[in-house]
Design a protein around this motif. Structure first.
Motif, mmCIF file in Angstrom:
data_model
loop_
_atom_site.group_PDB
_atom_site.id
_atom_site.type_symbol
_atom_site.label_atom_id
_atom_site.label_comp_id
_atom_site.label_asym_id
_atom_site.label_seq_id
_atom_site.Cartn_x
_atom_site.Cartn_y
_atom_site.Cartn_z
ATOM 1 N N THR A 125 0.827 -1.203 0.000
ATOM 2 C CA THR A 125 0.000 0.000 0.000
ATOM 3 C C THR A 125 0.864 1.257 0.000
ATOM 4 O OG1 THR A 125 -0.171 -0.068 2.425
ATOM 5 C CG2 THR A 125 -1.963 -1.090 1.146
ATOM 6 N N SER B 171 -4.117 7.693 -2.484
ATOM 7 C CA SER B 171 -4.763 7.920 -1.181
ATOM 8 C C SER B 171 -3.785 8.551 -0.187
ATOM 9 C CB SER B 171 -5.326 6.603 -0.623
ATOM 10 O OG SER B 171 -4.311 5.616 -0.521
ATOM 11 N N HIS C 162 1.169 6.558 -1.143
ATOM 12 C CA HIS C 162 0.180 5.601 -0.671
ATOM 13 C C HIS C 162 -0.942 5.451 -1.696
ATOM 14 C CE1 HIS C 162 -2.544 3.507 2.038
ATOM 15 N NE2 HIS C 162 -1.739 3.657 3.065
ATOM 16 N N ALA D 227 -4.660 2.983 -2.213
ATOM 17 C CA ALA D 227 -5.596 2.034 -1.615
ATOM 18 C C ALA D 227 -6.175 1.174 -2.721
ATOM 19 C CB ALA D 227 -6.705 2.774 -0.860
ATOM 20 N N TRP E 100 -12.071 -2.137 0.852
ATOM 21 C CA TRP E 100 -10.842 -1.402 0.572
ATOM 22 C C TRP E 100 -9.695 -1.969 1.405
ATOM 23 C CZ3 TRP E 100 -10.185 2.054 -3.199
ATOM 24 C CH2 TRP E 100 -11.276 2.813 -3.669
ATOM 25 N N THR F 193 -6.688 -0.628 2.922
ATOM 26 C CA THR F 193 -6.485 0.791 3.204
ATOM 27 C C THR F 193 -5.102 1.135 3.720
ATOM 28 O OG1 THR F 193 -7.403 0.477 5.432
ATOM 29 C CG2 THR F 193 -8.931 1.131 3.688
ATOM 30 N N THR G 274 -4.041 4.809 5.597
ATOM 31 C CA THR G 274 -4.751 6.063 5.341
ATOM 32 C C THR G 274 -6.066 6.145 6.104
ATOM 33 O OG1 THR G 274 -3.748 6.311 3.154
ATOM 34 C CG2 THR G 274 -5.783 7.512 3.553
ATOM 35 N N SER H 203 -9.122 11.487 1.058
ATOM 36 C CA SER H 203 -8.940 10.069 0.726
ATOM 37 C C SER H 203 -10.026 9.216 1.358
ATOM 38 C CB SER H 203 -7.560 9.593 1.193
ATOM 39 O OG SER H 203 -6.520 10.217 0.460
ATOM 40 N N MET I 186 -13.042 6.828 -0.435
ATOM 41 C CA MET I 186 -13.317 5.423 -0.109
ATOM 42 C C MET I 186 -14.766 5.234 0.325
ATOM 43 S SD MET I 186 -9.800 4.043 1.669
ATOM 44 C CE MET I 186 -8.620 5.356 1.868
#
Length: 339
Positions: free
Chosen positions: A81, A168, A175, A177, A186, A188, A191, A231, A235
């Motif tokens: 990630t 993200s 980063h 996602a 997700w 993640t 984040t 971010s 999501m």
């Protein structure tokens, strides 16, 4: 490099199979239930690892393949990630053991896994060279020819299983996602926050789900509150059923988790700015002490309100690393506001 064997530990001690052909792999980093990697498998038996942990986790990742009845050549993708070493420190060693895999890396982080010298030096500056070697071992590079750089709204195929990646930032600028339509979840990284199972509170009603405490991660050096909010909003727009944070494990009731994280992001930002107004001219060391103290107050208060079964003292001990690193990251962010 010669191939390394899969772990001989009992899989029950570090694997948690979920539905939708997803397996949580406890990497063993620091302690149990702290740091996860995820094995995702398509209906055709094609596989991806999302996050890898450190080098010592690689035998467990390979054991996850054995447990799933897959050979190493079934892995098409290794997807950190981001390139912090608890997420990607083992990526080079893992890739050396997966003949068909490509590494899918955020474009801001790809060069650091192709040549990890700067990444390791950064960790040494924070933790010291002996601790970095003891914790992470020798971080291996990934052959540039096996690296694919992601981009926002990129889609890749894992057999017939599609994965979608979004930029993200908020925790780190390198980063991304990963959205998995099959599970409506997700992956993640950091984040969307971090959460530990031993801080889960008792259900509010008999037979209900445990209450979950989740907190933002503002660790050095790229915490950006506005970017983190944006971010998380992206999501949430997908109406996910699940998030799969690296710290730790699958979590549902996603809108409520987002509300917890965003409330604390606000508290980080407003508390830091208020501290700065009350301490004009503070030097870097004083600022860091102040932000660590602020972080301890915010995180313990939030854990208490989420029903953590631990005492404040025990919660502070469990969150010691996060309090210190989050405080350092918040201090760096605060210094940038004054620059």
């Amino acid at each position: 490099m010669s191939l390394i064997p899969a772990s001989t530990e009992s899989p029950d001690t570090f694997l948690q199979p979920l539905d939708h052909a997803i397996t949580v792999v406890d990497t063993g980093f620091h302690r149990a239930d702290f740091d996860a990697a995820y094995l995702v498998v398509s209906p055709e038996g094609r596989a991806a690892f999302i996050d890898t942990g450190h080098n010592a986790a690689v035998p467990r990742l390979l054991a996850a393949l054995v447990h799933a009845g897959l050979h190493r050549d079934a892995v098409d993708w290794v997807i950190p990630t981001h390139v912090h070493l608890d997420h990607a420190g083992g990526a080079g060693l893992l890739m050396a053991n997966l003949p068909n895999a490509r590494a899918l890396i955020h474009p801001r982080g790809a060069r650091h896994l192709i040549n990890p010298l700067a990444l390791v030096e950064g960790a040494r500056a924070v933790y010291g060279p002996d601790e970095v070697l003891r914790t992470y071992g020798h971080v291996l590079p990934i052959d540039a020819g096996r690296v694919v750089e992601s981009h926002d709204e990129m889609r890749v195929n894992l057999g017939s299983r599609a994965l979608r990646l979004i930029d993200s930032p908020g925790h780190a600028r390198h980063h991304h996602a990963i959205w998995d339509e099959a599970s409506r979840g997700w992956f993640t990284g950091d984040t969307f926050g971090i959460s530990y199972r031993d801080l889960d509170g008792a259900p509010l009603q008999p037979g209900g789900a445990p209450r979950v405490y989740i907190m933002p991660s503002s660790t050095p050096v790229q915490f950006e509150p506005d970017a983190m909010r944006a971010s998380i909003a992206r999501m949430l727009a997908a109406q996910p059923d699940w998030i799969y944070p690296t710290h730790y494990g699958r979590l549902g009731n996603v809108p409520a988790l987002a509300a917890q994280v965003l409330e604390q992001v606000d508290a980080f930002e407003h508390g830091a700015l208020a501290w700065a107004r009350a301490h004009p001219g503070a030097d870097a060391a004083t600022r860091e002490v102040g932000m660590v103290a602020l972080m301890r107050h915010i995180l313990l208060d939030a854990a208490r309100r989420a029903g953590s079964p631990l005492s404040d003292e025990a919660t502070a001990e469990r969150l010691d690393i996060d309090i210190r690193l989050n405080g350092q990251g918040l201090a760096i962010w605060l210094a940038k506001q004054a620059a």
